[in-house]
Design an enzyme around this catalytic site. Structure first.
Site, short mmCIF file in Angstrom:
data_model
loop_
_atom_site.label_atom_id
_atom_site.label_comp_id
_atom_site.label_asym_id
_atom_site.label_seq_id
_atom_site.Cartn_x
_atom_site.Cartn_y
_atom_site.Cartn_z
N GLU A 776 9.85 59.31 14.77
CA GLU A 776 10.63 59.10 16.23
C GLU A 776 10.59 60.07 17.31
OE1 GLU A 776 12.41 56.30 16.86
OE2 GLU A 776 11.81 55.33 14.88
N ASP A 777 9.15 60.37 17.50
CA ASP A 777 8.87 61.22 18.75
C ASP A 777 9.25 62.65 18.49
OD1 ASP A 777 7.52 59.25 20.07
OD2 ASP A 777 9.27 58.31 20.84
#
Lengths: 1171, 324
Positions: A776-777
């Site tokens: 998630e980044d």
């Protein structure tokens, strides 16, 4: 319209090239080569003379030098007279805004903006007026000498815009600016009011004094004109209802038939009306019902029409109360001065206004027949931008009028008195506070209220965002719209094709203000008003036939064009193209203002000449038959410094075009694309972007929303704020310890100075998956990089303490640190006071922990009653009001700066700046310049990090899943270009659309550089795992990318609580991180627990761990009793006995409810059953 | 299977050795050993670095923490580091860093009195121990080349304008790179597998001269060369090969798969060790081996006690810690 053609042409070119790849090269060679001059150098030259905030400064300068003079000379403003004494008068002769200064002990001292910031003062200059007035029998003239205040009358103080012509900073060089404590890169364009920097946002509005044809909610055509003159603002609507045309205006209680209005204005014959609108049968047919209605009403003469209107007008009109004025006269007056107020009516000569209305009707009829003729409200040419100068002028005029009103009142009062001891001198009655406070208050609060125009705007000004240099710069170019934000219409929010080159297509916020808040593009200029008289005279000499001599027939004949000048009809012209060309030639020759726009509209048979303020325009290179006027030698002269941008303008090589005039031109992107029909050539394509979007390398390779995200995030990035950042004392300041200049730059970066005040660091990024803490980044960071200073930042927080002076002449004081006597008898500084110096204020350089007292302040207990000797009160008369530092627990900050000074009101103030240096930790937010934000997921030791055989070890690892859905190809090219830049020692460029003009390095060129330095052309490297030492299975895309550290840091956000403070009223835990509050088990969570049947859990969460309370209940009467601790029994006050008492537990809030109900005569009884 | 010995006798062949850079081959061993040495050199070879700064006067533009951070990152000559004590384990002092066993004191006292900007460099640091001084690689090179004028040597700490002053006391301590990168003696430690390149001569001969040249040039690094006389493709520098497989792809594109075969030798490594100057590159390697040995000793000793921890099973190993 024509722009589309250009685009089309480019696309065609591309297609050509694709189809005939090889042969084209040969064919190209056959053609004579058009000299493509690199016009980029024009940009720095342009920005040198115009600057990025020139529109603000120009507008303010215009206000201070011209507009303000017009205001005092306007009728109604110029003279103050008295109702009591007809001989008395005060006449304003001239007005002048002086140099910024401050009055201290009756001495005027010059001030600098930085002093004002530090001392919480307003950067303002006195407004002085030259006046002529009567004192008794004599006439007094007070005049300032050569712009000096001496002799003139000071009527107030005007907050000054930084870098305006009256600012001390104007025209200073870098060294002088440094001496004044100012950053040379700071653009100015804002105000300093009470120590805070305030910018007046650019306001977007629909054009004033222009006919706008629109459709209303029921689909009928309606025209609206917002008239605006110095005296009056009014909105006139002409609408279609039941196929008849009406005039709607708020001075009439009802819609009035338009034919009646025309008749009231003296156009009595129906034939003339039809002729004026147009004799074409298609128009006459639509007009017929309106004419019939008028005759049905029995109105045939002007007198009848005026009587009709006199009845319809609202009672609360101008002359109510003044008897003897006939209703007919009133109606005539309204028509002359209120309806379409901007069309001048001299001595009730209504003909121009009649023609104006006729033209409106004609336009409406046209729109009815052809829906294309409906105007687009969102079209930028129909918009005007209101800048600081205009807004201040409105405010100033209102305040000035009110001040004169007050003055008149006091004159009347004094002169009414029969015997005065001294000669009445009005000069002594003027209170400069009124103007000063009015202006200051409006700018500091942002509330613009002008009752005269029913204007009440909020949020006009904002505090300049000093989070980063770019944030401040971006703030100056921001435009807000007057549309309400809640409405869900897409029209005003959508990207308009006419915004091209004027407003940045990327830079807009997300969410509710999306599309309504815009930003200026790099080369945009906003015009200021220009003198109208000479232009009108010029038009007449160039063959415009005057309106009064024309019949309706001539007005609308096939070959004549109506000439509009700033919305007013001047007349007609028989050779419109020639007329327009002549005017343009005169403009290029510098005979008329460079911002005058001439727009020929063949569809509407009209020419629009505009010289009003607030139009957006941009410079373009003029081309003759498709050949640019700028030649190689011009650019060489520019480079050698023999030429400035103004020379280009003066010699007619470059001109400003506004949105309307752009529609009369064919603009080629590059000289090579020009055809003989081309009239203009763009200077540089990347100038369609604004300041914030200009930082993005290769933005044309990114998915468009990513650029928009970056525009928002660039403003949150930490870095250098200004050269004077360490001398500033701001409420909150984020600085990066080692900011860098991006390896992959753009031309915009160099132009705005981002390379000098960067906000980020070049991090070597490996695009790979690592450790699972990068989903998630999230990004994985190298601990050694952090040790060496990557992402390290300084947070500076200000706290101000003012020593108040009270009405009873007592004041706060600061005393020496408290002392404790130890057991041995020695005297020690009290534990929380150790950081203080002997004066009771924290010493600079001391470490400060939460709970430490940094200013040992005391306040008098009695601040109301008079005290005998306020200077020598006993210590007992003071109570302690120390300033305690509240920061994150466990962290230790340092006192960076202490400033002792006094503000405008002569209050002593102490400003403390507290510094905290932070290194990145898990949860801190980072972002690249492509809208790719992510938090730090984990920090890994260097030896565990992957490495290449060259020994290169990345600073951070980014998950490749960030790429496919985001499509930020620009980031990949940035990485590639950064890598090539590092190896070749040359900064690579990635300006928007820069590949054809050489302002962006192509991927193939970059790959070649990489291969020359022994790297793979693809930017991928062969990497070994740092944990095992084995090679990784894949080649890893690795190279430097400019990363920004964003202001969101976990340290400021993390929060947990086990026990803590409670609210006094309900005894429930407090709410919010700042109050060390609890984490709420909300309604939905409760529902889950109920559904699950976890009843004990609910009991524990909602009562036991929250506000459990024990009460005594009388089982007999069901009311709450109390526990008597003396007798050690529970008692019921109602039954007066201790029998039948039971103990129970309930939430305190519940008990509170019972008691509150009791207080309003509702008795809740508790019926207990055996548990 | 119980008593099979996996013992090998690795060899080291030094190719190039300077004070700060060393290149050597490590043969007959496993990637785990090579990587262990690399990791230790980066993270566990002790050096000295400034750890505590007491600032008396600082009127420079940089704030106190900023200066302390910069001072910390200055490499110090740390030949003594191996025999010094870690300040937290020091018996002589209570770890407050005021004894010769664990700390070295530095003083910095500079004031700018001239109109010109004064560069405060690592040269201005006065050490209490003549053996422990800031590294001065520029100065060393200047002795040879005479390139830098003497006043520009040293590592820049801060620049002072007229009237600005800096006075501080700094204490250097022993530490390892695991705790903070300032204690890491390694600027670069990296190794690569030695490539094993086999050119299929018969296939190669089937190529024309131009094709050969094209193939040779397809490699981004200069691994192959076309002998101008014999017109044969020869391997000139196998180590320049970066495992990019460009030549293999090229061969396939030319329709000659198997033209060249490249493997990596699993048991030989080419190390490049570059030191910050704190200790010599060679010493760094020796120290790394020393530390590796002592760690292995610790494992051997732990083995005896392992039976007692058996009841914890795998947890026992965790409790003892995977590292030291």
């Amino acid at each position: 319209m024509k722009k589309k053609k250009v685009k089309k042409k480019i696309i065609d070119n591309v297609n050509n090239r694709q189809q005939t790849h090889q042969p084209l090269c040969i064919r190209e060679m056959e053609f004579p080569i058009k000299s493509t001059v690199d016009k980029y150098q024009l940009l720095p030259a342009f920005l040198k003379v115009r600057g990025l905030v020139k529109q603000h400064i120009d507008s303010f300068n215009y206000f201070i030098n011209c507009e303000i003079k017009k205001i005092i000379h306007a009728t109604g403003n110029e003279k103050v007279t008295s109702d009591v004494d007809p001989n008395f008068y005060l006449k304003y002769l001239d007005i002048f805004v002086g140099e910024p200064c401050v009055e201290q002990d009756y001495i005027y001292e010059p001030i600098t903006p930085h002093q004002c910031r530090l001392r919480d003062m307003t950067y303002a200059a006195p407004i002085s007026v030259d006046v002529e007035y009567t004192r008794g029998r004599e006439i007094v003239v007070r005049r300032g000498k050569e712009g000096k205040q001496e002799g003139a009358l000071v009527i107030g103080r005007m907050p000054l815009m930084l870098r305006s012509c009256r600012c001390v900073l104007s025209g200073k060089n870098e060294a002088q600016l440094a001496k004044a404590g100012e950053c040379p890169l700071d653009p100015g364009g804002y105000f300093v009011v009470k120590g805070t920097e305030k910018v007046i946002l650019i306001q977007e509005q629909l054009s004033k004094n222009r006919i706008i044809i629109d459709t209303d909610s029921s689909g009928n055509v309606a025209a609206s004109v917002t008239s605006s003159t110095h005296e009056r603002k009014s909105k006139t609507n002409i609408i279609v209802k039941h196929e008849r045309i009406f005039l709607r205006h708020n001075t009439f209680s009802d819609d009035v038939p338009i034919v009646v209005v025309l008749k009231a204005m003296g156009m009595e014959s129906d034939q003339e009306i039809v002729q004026m609108v147009g004799r074409d049968p298609k128009y006459a047919g639509i007009l017929a019902p309106s004419l019939q209605e008028c005759s049905a009403l029995g109105i045939h003469t002007q007198q009848q029409a005026l009587e009709y209107l006199g009845v319809k007008k609202l009672l609360s009109c101008l002359y109510t109360g003044l008897l003897g004025v006939l209703q007919v006269d009133e109606a005539r007056d309204i028509l002359a001065t209120v309806v379409l107020a901007h069309v001048p009516v001299h001595q009730f000569e209504f003909r121009p206004k009649c023609i104006y209305i006729a033209v409106i009707i004609r336009k409406m009829l046209e729109a009815m027949l052809n829906t294309d003729a409906v105007d687009d409200k969102d079209y930028v040419g129909n918009k005007r931008l209101e800048l600081a100068g205009q807004l201040l002028a409105l405010l100033f005029e209102d305040l000035f009028k009110r001040m004169n009103g007050e003055l008149k009142k006091s004159v009347d009062m004094t002169l009414a008195k029969a015997n005065r001891s001294t000669q009445f001198d009005i000069a002594k009655c003027i209170r400069p506070d009124f103007l000063s406070n009015g202006l200051e208050h409006a700018i500091s609060s942002g509330n613009w209220t002008v009752k005269r125009f029913k204007m009440d705007r909020k949020g006009v000004t904002q505090v300049v965002s000093r989070l980063s240099f770019i944030a401040a710069l971006g703030h100056m170019t921001r435009i807000t719209s007057q549309f309400e934000k809640t409405r869900k219409v897409s029209g005003p929010r959508a990207l308009q094709p006419s915004q091209w080159g004027m407003l940045c297509p990327c830079d807009t916020p997300e969410g509710e203000a999306c599309g309504l808040v815009k930003n200026l593009a790099l080369m945009t200029h906003v015009t200021t008003d220009e003198e109208e008289g000479p232009l009108i005279a010029l038009c007449t000499t160039l063959g415009v036939e005057d309106l009064s001599m024309l019949s309706g027939e001539e007005l609308h004949s096939q070959h004549t064009y109506i000439v509009f000048f700033n919305g007013i009809i001047l007349g007609v012209h028989r050779r419109p193209q020639r007329f327009a060309e002549t005017l343009r030639k005169l403009r290029r020759a510098g005979k008329i203002g460079e911002f005058v726009s001439i727009h020929v509209n063949p569809g509407q048979h009209s020419i629009h000449i505009a010289s009003d303020g607030g139009r957006v325009c941009r410079p373009l290179v003029i081309a003759d038959n498709g050949v640019s006027r700028i030649k190689e030698h011009h650019m060489k002269e520019l480079k050698d410094g023999f030429r400035t941008f103004d020379d280009f303008l003066r010699e007619g090589l470059v001109e400003y075009l506004d949105v309307n005039e752009e529609n009369n031109s064919l603009i080629a992107l590059y000289e090579a694309d020009a055809t003989p029909a081309t009239t203009h050539i763009e200077i540089e394509p990347f100038t369609i972007l604004g300041v914030c979007a200009g930082l993005i390398p290769y933005p044309h390779h990114n998915q468009s929303p990513r650029n928009t995200y970056q525009c928002a995030m660039g403003k949150q990035a930490m870095g250098n704020i200004a050269y004077n950042q360490l001398h500033r004392i701001d409420t909150l300041l984020y600085l990066l310890v080692y900011p860098q200049r991006p390896l992959l730059t753009t031309k915009t970066i160099e132009l705005v100075g981002y390379d000098k005040l960067g906000a980020g660091q070049n991090a070597t990024v490996a695009v790979m998956s690592y450790s699972g803490y990068d989903i998630e980044d999230a990004i994985v960071m190298n601990k050694a990089s952090l040790d060496r200073g990557f992402g390290r930042c300084i947070v500076l927080k200000k706290s101000v303490t003012a020593l108040k002076k009270y009405n009873n002449r007592t004041a706060d004081r600061i005393v020496a640190p408290d002392m404790n006597t130890s057991a041995k008898g020695g005297v020690q500084v009290a534990p929380r006071h150790q950081i203080q110096d002997r004066d009771g204020i924290a010493a600079v350089g001391e470490m400060i922990r939460p709970g430490d007292i940094y200013i040992n302040k005391q306040s008098p207990i009695n601040t109301r009653d008079n005290v005998m000797n306020p200077q020598a009160m006993p210590d007992s008369a003071y109570k302690r009001t120390p300033q305690t530092y509240k920061g994150p627990p466990g962290e230790c900050a340092v006192v960076d700066k202490v400033l002792l000074t006094s503000n405008d009101e002569n209050h002593f103030i102490v400003k403390c700046l507290i510094r905290h240096t932070r290194r990145p930790e898990v949860g801190d937010k980072f972002s690249s310049r492509h809208g790719q934000k992510g938090v730090c997921g984990t920090i890994v030791q260097q030896e565990d990090f992957p490495f290449s055989e060259r020994g290169i070890c990345p600073d951070l690892i980014m998950n490749p899943h960030g790429f496919p859905s985001r499509m930020t190809v620009g980031k990949m090219i940035e990485l590639l270009g950064g890598k090539a830049g590092v190896m070749s020692g040359r900064f690579h460029y990635g300006s928007a659309f820069g590949e054809p003009s050489g302002h962006a390095d192509t991927v193939s060129a970059i790959s070649e550089t990489l291969v020359n330095h022994g790297f793979s052309y693809s930017g991928k490297d062969f990497i070994y795992s740092g944990i095992t030492g084995y090679p990784l299975q894949a080649y890893i895309f690795m190279g430097p990318v400019y990363y920004q550290k964003l202001k969101h840091m976990v340290l400021d956000k993390m929060h947990a609580r086990a026990r803590g403070p409670r609210v006094v009223l309900t005894r429930q835990p407090t709410e919010g991180r700042s109050r060390e509050g609890g984490l709420r088990l909300g309604e939905m969570e409760r529902d889950c627990l109920i559904a699950y049947g976890a009843s004990m859990m609910i009991l524990e969460r909602l009562m036991i761990s929250s506000d459990q309370f024990q009460i005594q209940v009388c089982t007999k009467c069901g009311m709450m009793g109390y526990y008597n601790h003396k007798l050690k029994i529970a008692l019921c006050t109602y039954c007066k006995s201790g029998e039948n008492m039971a103990t129970m537990k309930l939430p305190y809030a519940c008990k509170l409810l019972f008691q509150e109900l009791q207080s309003m005569n509702i008795l809740p009884r508790l019926q207990l059953s055996e548990a | 299977m119980e008593n099979v010995s996996y013992q090998r006798f690795p060899t080291v062949r030094i190719r190039d050795m300077k004070d700060d850079v060393m290149k050597f081959e490590l043969r007959d061993t496993d990637a785990s050993v090579a990587n262990a040495l690399r990791r230790i050199m980066i993270a566990e070879v002790p050096t000295l670095a400034i750890d505590l700064v007491e600032i008396e006067t600082n009127s420079s533009v940089l704030n106190d923490e900023f200066l302390a951070h910069r001072l910390g990152l200055i490499p110090l000559i740390s030949d003594r580091a191996m025999e010094m004590r870690l300040s937290r384990d020091c018996d002589a002092c209570d770890g407050d860093g005021r004894c010769d066993f664990c700390s070295i004191e530095f003083h910095l006292n500079v004031k700018c009195t001239s109109e010109q900007t004064l560069d405060v460099t690592s040269h201005d640091l006065q050490s209490s121990d003549p053996d422990v001084v800031p590294v001065d690689s520029a100065g060393r090179q200047a002795d040879v080349s005479g390139f830098d004028p003497p006043e520009h040597r040293g590592i820049l700490i801060v620049k002072l304008r007229k009237g600005q002053e800096l006075k501080l006391r700094a204490i250097a301590r022993k530490g390892i790179g695991k705790d903070h990168a300032k204690w890491s003696p390694a600027a670069t430690v990296t190794f690569q597998y030695e490539p094993d390149i086999h050119i299929n001569e018969t296939l190669m001969e089937s190529l024309s001269l131009d094709e050969k040249r094209e193939w040779v040039e397809s490699s981004p690094t200069k691994v192959f060369e076309l002998d101008p006389i014999s017109q044969q493709v020869v391997v000139v520098d196998p180590e320049a090969y970066t495992y990019d497989e460009e030549v293999i792809k090229k061969a396939e594109a030319m329709g000659k798969p198997g033209l060249v075969e490249i493997y990596s030798k699993e048991d030989s490594f080419i190390f490049t060790v570059e030191s910050t100057g704190a200790i010599k590159a060679s010493q760094m390697f020796i120290n790394a081996i020393e530390i590796l040995k002592s760690k292995l000793d610790a494992v051997r000793l732990a083995f005896d006690t392992e039976e007692a921890d058996d009841q914890f099973g795998e947890l026992g190993a965790h409790m003892r810690g995977g590292g030291m």
